[in-house]
Design an enzyme around this catalytic site. Structure first.
Site, short mmCIF file in Angstrom:
data_model
loop_
_atom_site.label_atom_id
_atom_site.label_comp_id
_atom_site.label_asym_id
_atom_site.label_seq_id
_atom_site.Cartn_x
_atom_site.Cartn_y
_atom_site.Cartn_z
CG HIS A 125 -0.43 0.34 2.54
ND1 HIS A 125 -0.03 -0.54 3.45
CD2 HIS A 125 0.00 1.32 3.25
CE1 HIS A 125 0.54 -0.10 4.54
NE2 HIS A 125 0.46 1.27 4.42
CG ASP A 155 0.06 -3.89 2.76
OD1 ASP A 155 0.17 -3.27 1.96
OD2 ASP A 155 0.20 -3.38 3.98
CB SER A 229 3.21 1.71 5.85
OG SER A 229 2.01 2.19 6.55
CG LEU A 287 -7.16 -27.36 1.37
CD1 LEU A 287 -8.07 -27.38 2.60
CD2 LEU A 287 -6.48 -28.60 1.15
#
Length: 476
Positions: A125, A155, A229, A287
């Protein structure tokens, strides 16, 4: 269904979207000027004075080694201003000075993980849709970065900088983290460069947070704020054990830190980076089942003592689950010894697993326990419409971003629709979310494809457009 919920409960303090410099907010405007500061903000490490009679040493020697590996990441994105008057040549001639574009800037952090190759790890981001990425090193040098790849659903992003004399952080083993371990967060919150905060590991394997992607977070009470971040979460040995990504605050991102920070485990980041380097994309295992949550009534009917687990509603042909003997009506209660409390928990585990991984399933069938072993296969990345039904010609479908799925939305995303195609003539558009269809039930891309095993006489789609506008389309 209500509109896609706004993520009010998330203070994306290292928020998805980064620390946006152009937001219309006085607080953000103030921090924009603070971004030029080069001073280190002093903090007090939350460590005891002594342990077993021995004084705890200062964190300074470790930080002197670790801090040069943490960088500031500044991104710029050119955004066209949408105004119908700009389409009028007369208006443009009268007002040539009116800008038709603006530049959005955001500020985040990053961690050098390979000094020789110049690899820098950060959040997706932080660099998403960026036209220009500049990295400022701890010694003050600023260099232009090259985007190598990213994975929205975890992310994680990888960029490269052409610079020498770099310092890298060694990746630690995040699986060895325990609640109570001391950790240190390094980043650039609010534009203050090279800021250090400390705390402990509050929880590991944190998940179930609405609006984020695949989740296996490290939770810490070390302060994580806007601009952190992509920064580093390190242990006391100076090893990178997490990438700071968000903080949780019910009062909003500007309400301040309340000791609920989230970081992506280093082992997960390592797996994503390896795939980005070798393949350019992240390929996930599955799966091949569709599941739903149990209700008390369903649990009682299946002979279960509690409504816990993922109820298998469909097993896709040729899937790893089919080969393992999983059947519709089975309830998956654990995978590799890890509790599965809901359908979302099973989906989250799959999303964090690689293709070819073999897992042990604990299943309840007809009320009795059963052990099965399954191998995860590759998830389809996209499906072209004409392979499903001629009425969908021109459309391409992909799985929903995991953040939407975590927010309670199921379905598939229309990634693009060719102009003038049959799908476009019926009104389908890129960005639409298909919630349901007359072809049959589905929750994701694999189920969407399987629902067309028999083409319906009439193809009606229930769509969500623009995040809130619902409607139905008759495909012709």
């Amino acid at each position: 269904m209500r509109p896609i919920p706004t993520l009010l409960t998330l203070a994306l303090a290292a928020a998805f979207g980064g620390f946006t410099a152009t937001a219309i907010n006085a607080h953000l405007d103030n921090r924009a000027s603070a971004a030029t500061l080069g001073t280190v903000v002093p903090t007090t490490a939350a460590l005891p004075a002594a342990v077993a009679g021995q004084a705890v040493p200062s964190l300074a020697p470790m930080l002197e080694q670790a801090m040069p590996a943490v960088v500031s990441v500044n991104t710029k994105q050119v955004v066209r201003v949408r105004n119908p008057y700009f389409d009028d040549p007369f208006f443009r001639r009268l007002f040539p000075q009116v800008p038709q574009e603006r530049i959005n800037e955001s500020l985040g952090s990053g961690v050098i993980i390979d000094a020789a190759r110049g690899y820098v790890l950060t959040n997706h981001h932080v660099v998403e849709n960026a036209d220009d990425v500049q990295v400022t090193l701890a010694d003050g040098r600023t260099v232009k970065a090259e985007f190598l790849g990213s994975d929205r659903d975890t992310d994680i992003a990888l960029i490269r900088i052409p610079a020498d004399k770099l310092t890298a952080l060694p990746l630690g083993n995040s699986d060895q983290l325990r609640v109570g371990d001391f950790v240190v967060a390094i980043g650039n919150p609010f534009g203050f460069s090279q800021t250090v905060t400390s705390g402990i590991v509050s929880a590991v394997g944190r998940s179930g947070i609405r609006g984020l992607g695949y989740q296996n977070f490290i939770q810490t009470d070390a302060s994580i704020n806007p601009g952190n971040s992509g920064g580093a979460l390190v242990n006391l040995n100076g090893q990178l054990i997490g990438i700071n990504t968000a903080s949780y605050n019910p009062q909003g991102s500007m309400a301040g830190n309340i000791g609920l920070g989230l970081a992506i485990p280093s082992n997960l980041a390592r797996d994503v980076v390896e795939q980005l380097i070798t393949k350019g994309v992240v390929v996930r295992g599955t799966l091949g089942v569709e599941t739903q949550n149990l209700t008390p009534q369903i649990a009682q009917g299946l002979g279960l003592e509690e409504a816990r687990g993922a109820l298998v509603t469909r097993v896709l042909a040729g899937s790893g689950a089919a080969a393992a003997g999983v059947k519709a009506g089975d309830v998956v209660t654990a995978i590799n010894g890890q509790r599965v409390d809901s359908a979302q928990a099973l989906h989250n585990f799959e999303g964090l697993s690689t293709v070819g991984r073999t897992v042990d399933l604990e299943v309840r069938r007809d009320g009795k326990p059963l052990q099965l072993k399954a191998t995860l296969k590759e998830q389809p990345r996209a499906v072209v419409g004409d392979t499903l039904d001629p009425r969908l010609t021109g459309a391409t479908f992909v799985d929903l971003p995991e953040s939407l799925r975590q927010a309670g939305i199921n379905g598939v995303l229309v990634s693009e629709v060719a102009r003038g195609s049959r799908a476009a003539q019926s009104g389908l558009a890129g960005g639409d979310v298909i919630l349901a269809a007359s072809s049959g039930a589905f929750t994701d891309l694999a189920g969407w494809r399987a629902s067309f095993s028999q083409r319906p006489p009439q193809l009606v789609l229930s769509i969500l457009r623009g995040g809130s506008q619902r409607g139905q389309l008759m495909m012709r």
